[in-house]
Design a protein around this motif. Structure first.
Motif, PDB file in Angstrom:
ATOM      1  N   HIS A  66      -6.821  -9.493   0.275  1.00  0.00           N
ATOM      2  CA  HIS A  66      -5.932  -8.593  -0.386  1.00  0.00           C
ATOM      3  C   HIS A  66      -5.656  -9.031  -1.923  1.00  0.00           C
ATOM      4  CE1 HIS A  66      -3.129  -5.487  -1.115  1.00  0.00           C
ATOM      5  NE2 HIS A  66      -2.144  -6.576  -1.340  1.00  0.00           N
TER       6      HIS A  66
ATOM      7  N   THR B 285      -6.353  -3.181  -5.444  1.00  0.00           N
ATOM      8  CA  THR B 285      -4.848  -2.626  -5.047  1.00  0.00           C
ATOM      9  C   THR B 285      -4.012  -3.691  -5.214  1.00  0.00           C
ATOM     10  OG1 THR B 285      -5.575  -1.439  -3.468  1.00  0.00           O
ATOM     11  CG2 THR B 285      -3.377  -1.976  -3.111  1.00  0.00           C
TER      12      THR B 285
ATOM     13  N   LEU C  15      -6.550  -3.707   3.442  1.00  0.00           N
ATOM     14  CA  LEU C  15      -5.087  -2.921   4.062  1.00  0.00           C
ATOM     15  C   LEU C  15      -5.273  -1.704   3.461  1.00  0.00           C
ATOM     16  CD1 LEU C  15      -2.485  -6.134   3.163  1.00  0.00           C
ATOM     17  CD2 LEU C  15      -3.707  -5.344   5.428  1.00  0.00           C
ATOM     18  N   VAL C  16      -6.123  -1.233   2.789  1.00  0.00           N
ATOM     19  CA  VAL C  16      -6.150   0.284   2.370  1.00  0.00           C
ATOM     20  C   VAL C  16      -7.368   0.926   3.013  1.00  0.00           C
ATOM     21  CG1 VAL C  16      -5.040   0.091   0.185  1.00  0.00           C
ATOM     22  CG2 VAL C  16      -7.418  -0.340   0.293  1.00  0.00           C
TER      23      VAL C  16
ATOM     24  N   PHE D 230       1.820   5.973   4.540  1.00  0.00           N
ATOM     25  CA  PHE D 230       0.986   6.605   5.570  1.00  0.00           C
ATOM     26  C   PHE D 230       0.028   5.565   6.247  1.00  0.00           C
ATOM     27  CE2 PHE D 230      -3.541   6.929   4.523  1.00  0.00           C
ATOM     28  CZ  PHE D 230      -3.324   6.695   2.796  1.00  0.00           C
ATOM     29  N   LEU D 231      -0.056   4.551   5.496  1.00  0.00           N
ATOM     30  CA  LEU D 231      -0.884   3.278   6.139  1.00  0.00           C
ATOM     31  C   LEU D 231       0.150   2.500   7.205  1.00  0.00           C
ATOM     32  CD1 LEU D 231      -3.178   2.234   3.019  1.00  0.00           C
ATOM     33  CD2 LEU D 231      -3.889   3.159   5.454  1.00  0.00           C
TER      34      LEU D 231
ATOM     35  N   GLN E 294      -9.436   6.576   0.854  1.00  0.00           N
ATOM     36  CA  GLN E 294     -10.873   6.352   0.853  1.00  0.00           C
ATOM     37  C   GLN E 294     -11.572   7.579   1.388  1.00  0.00           C
ATOM     38  OE1 GLN E 294     -11.365   2.551   2.488  1.00  0.00           O
ATOM     39  NE2 GLN E 294     -10.402   1.359   0.930  1.00  0.00           N
TER      40      GLN E 294
ATOM     41  N   SER F   8      -8.091   2.224  -4.197  1.00  0.00           N
ATOM     42  CA  SER F   8      -8.483   3.457  -3.390  1.00  0.00           C
ATOM     43  C   SER F   8      -7.820   3.453  -2.220  1.00  0.00           C
ATOM     44  CB  SER F   8      -9.868   2.981  -3.153  1.00  0.00           C
ATOM     45  OG  SER F   8     -10.164   1.792  -2.672  1.00  0.00           O
ATOM     46  N   LEU F   9      -6.664   3.876  -2.676  1.00  0.00           N
ATOM     47  CA  LEU F   9      -5.598   4.082  -1.440  1.00  0.00           C
ATOM     48  C   LEU F   9      -6.163   5.306  -0.401  1.00  0.00           C
ATOM     49  CD1 LEU F   9      -1.945   4.109  -2.521  1.00  0.00           C
ATOM     50  CD2 LEU F   9      -3.140   2.595  -0.675  1.00  0.00           C
TER      51      LEU F   9
ATOM     52  N   THR G  15       0.843  -1.143  -0.025  1.00  0.00           N
ATOM     53  CA  THR G  15       0.006   0.158  -0.037  1.00  0.00           C
ATOM     54  C   THR G  15       0.950   1.207  -0.072  1.00  0.00           C
ATOM     55  OG1 THR G  15      -0.288  -0.030   2.393  1.00  0.00           O
ATOM     56  CG2 THR G  15      -1.840  -1.132   1.193  1.00  0.00           C
ATOM     57  N   ALA G  16       0.652   2.187   1.132  1.00  0.00           N
ATOM     58  CA  ALA G  16       1.378   3.252   1.066  1.00  0.00           C
ATOM     59  C   ALA G  16       2.101   3.551   2.498  1.00  0.00           C
ATOM     60  CB  ALA G  16       0.474   4.486   0.748  1.00  0.00           C
TER      61      ALA G  16
END
Lengths: 414, 61
Positions: free
Chosen positions: B22, B27, A315-316, A54-55, B43, B40-41, A51-52
């Motif tokens: 997942h 994603t 996970l997002v 920030f997560l 949301q 949708s990183l 993901t990213a």
């Protein structure tokens, strides 16, 4: 308490933890600590890879909040019950201090009008009143609120795992019914920041929080002849600062600072304050969908935010990611306190088991109708200067009074 | 007293559920090179009237 001789195995990592524990005189559960750390590492790496950043930050922030909730024994439910039953107000007063500090931190940020940042505001109406009342009732039967349920499950409490499962089911049913409830009498969100500005909102909130603080303090004074100052205690007990920080129990003020700053960081990183229960409905919907249920037939799951969350990975989803961190953080804290699965030796009795089911269902359904739980609606709602947070508090407290009266019928202690 | 294997099994079960979810997500599809997958990183829905994404009562018919 787990037995150290059995807890520590011949595993080298366990031995290392054991050696450190011996040198500091601290008793920790090396196995649980190790498993929690591996879990945090594995899931954190997966989130980072898929993901990213920030997560990842929010995941570990969730972990820190889990440690603070566990080590601070920061149970909203018990705090309210202690006031209702024993006229002891320290727990609820600590909650009010928490909200006051979070308000000071978050209201100026929310009032700055930065794009992509929203407070925990929600409509005010019948849905909110009914939902929060049911939640308050359910949390006394279930034995914990949204955060309480999650951190006690992380700490290995089996009864609370039952509560969580039915919390999820109740949340899912709540998503089916929320659109109907939204059409009952109600108004759009009422923000004190919009009405009074940042300074005005801080003053109004400060006066309201102080009034409740002084009132419940007076209740304790009248009943006991004195007032406990546990809510404002900052100094650790006889274990000292380091050992208390690592193994608990933290003075309330430590947890207050971590939770308030944690909520601010959640707002700054994710764009919205800390919440917990949306993820429960989401997890339930994903399971239902896996069993072939078409969620698009329900209006709730066609709204942009829930539809996006349902379509994509957990996970997002910020709430899910923070909840995973919280569970593992609480597990880590319970291991450090050598108190994981402390109630595991007690076989579940029928009546408390039934209370866990009913409490979980009521909390799940109530959280959806009431736009959140003690964290998302009460803590984050009031700290966002939203009127719905105050109404949630009043209505949930009323529900809690009924819930406390029902507890003996389920063989639950005061 | 808990059993160690039960603790590990419970965590592995949760981890497996997360992975199954997942691996079937947009994603993951995006990460594996399917550029047309809608991720949708972020949301966050700033237009919603509640944290759960509910619309405003005034906007409902």
């Amino acid at each position: 308490m787990s037995n150290l001789t059995e807890t520590f195995s011949s595993n080298p990592a366990d031995a290392l933890v054991k050696a450190e524990a011996k040198s500091t005189g601290i008793r920790i559960d090396g196995f649980v600590v190790l498993v929690a750390l591996i879990g945090l590492g594995l899931l954190g790496t997966l989130i980072y890879m898929e993901t990213a950043p920030f997560l990842v930050g929010l995941f570990f922030l969730g972990g820190l909040l889990g440690v603070a909730l566990y080590h601070g024994a920061f149970g909203f439910t018990a705090g309210w019950r202690n006031l209702i039953v024993k006229k002891e107000s320290a727990g609820l007063r600590a909650q009010l201090i928490l909200i006051a500090l979070a308000s000071l931190l978050m209201i100026p940020v929310l009032g700055s009008g930065q794009p992509g940042m929203v407070g925990a505001v929600a409509p005010v109406g019948l849905s909110l009143i009914v939902g929060s009342f049911l939640f308050g009732l359910g949390m006394q039967l279930g034995g914990g609120c949204g955060s309480g349920t999650l951190f006690t499950v992380g700490a290995g409490n089996l009864r609370m795992t039952v509560t969580l499962i039915f919390f999820i089911i109740g949340s899912l049913v709540g998503t089916f019914h929320l659109p109907w409830w939204l059409d009952r009498p109600g108004t759009d969100p009422i923000s004190l920041i919009s009405g009074f500005g940042v300074t005005g909102a801080l003053i109004v909130q400060g006066i309201a929080l102080l009034a409740v603080y002084l009132w419940i303090r007076k209740v304790e004074q009248k009943s006991h002849g004195h007032v406990s100052h546990a809510d404002i205690q900052f100094r650790p007990g006889e274990k000292g600062w380091g050992a208390t920080l690592l193994t608990g129990r933290w003075p309330f003020m430590w947890a207050v600072v971590v939770l308030a700053v944690g909520n601010l960081l959640t707002l700054l990183i994710s764009g919205s304050p800390w919440s917990i229960t949306f993820a429960f409905g989401l997890w339930g919907a994903k399971v239902a969908q896996a069993f072939g249920m078409d969620m698009s037939q329900y209006e709730f799951w066609t709204w942009d935010f829930p539809a996006q969350a349902l379509r994509d990975s957990v996970l997002v989803n910020v709430t899910s990611v923070m909840n995973f961190g919280l569970l593992l953080g609480a597990m880590l804290a319970a291991g450090l306190a050598n108190n994981f699965n402390a109630t595991g030796k007690n076989l579940p009795q029928l009546k408390p088991f039934l209370a866990a089911i009913i409490g979980g269902l009521l909390m799940g359904y109530g959280a959806r109708l009431g736009f959140g739980c003690n964290v998302g609606a009460f803590f984050s709602g009031i700290a966002s200067a939203s009127l719905h947070g105050w109404i949630w508090f009043a209505s949930a407290f009323l529900g809690s009074i009924i819930g406390v009266k029902l507890r003996p019928k389920f063989s639950l202690p005061d | 007293m808990y059993r160690k294997h039960r603790v590990i099994f419970a965590l592995l079960a949760i981890f497996a559920l997360i992975m199954v979810d997942h691996l079937h997500s947009p994603t993951f599809a995006f990460n594996t090179g399917q550029g047309n997958a809608r991720t949708s990183l972020n949301q966050l829905d700033v237009g919603a009237c509640a944290p759960c994404g509910a619309p405003c009562p005034s906007s409902r018919d």
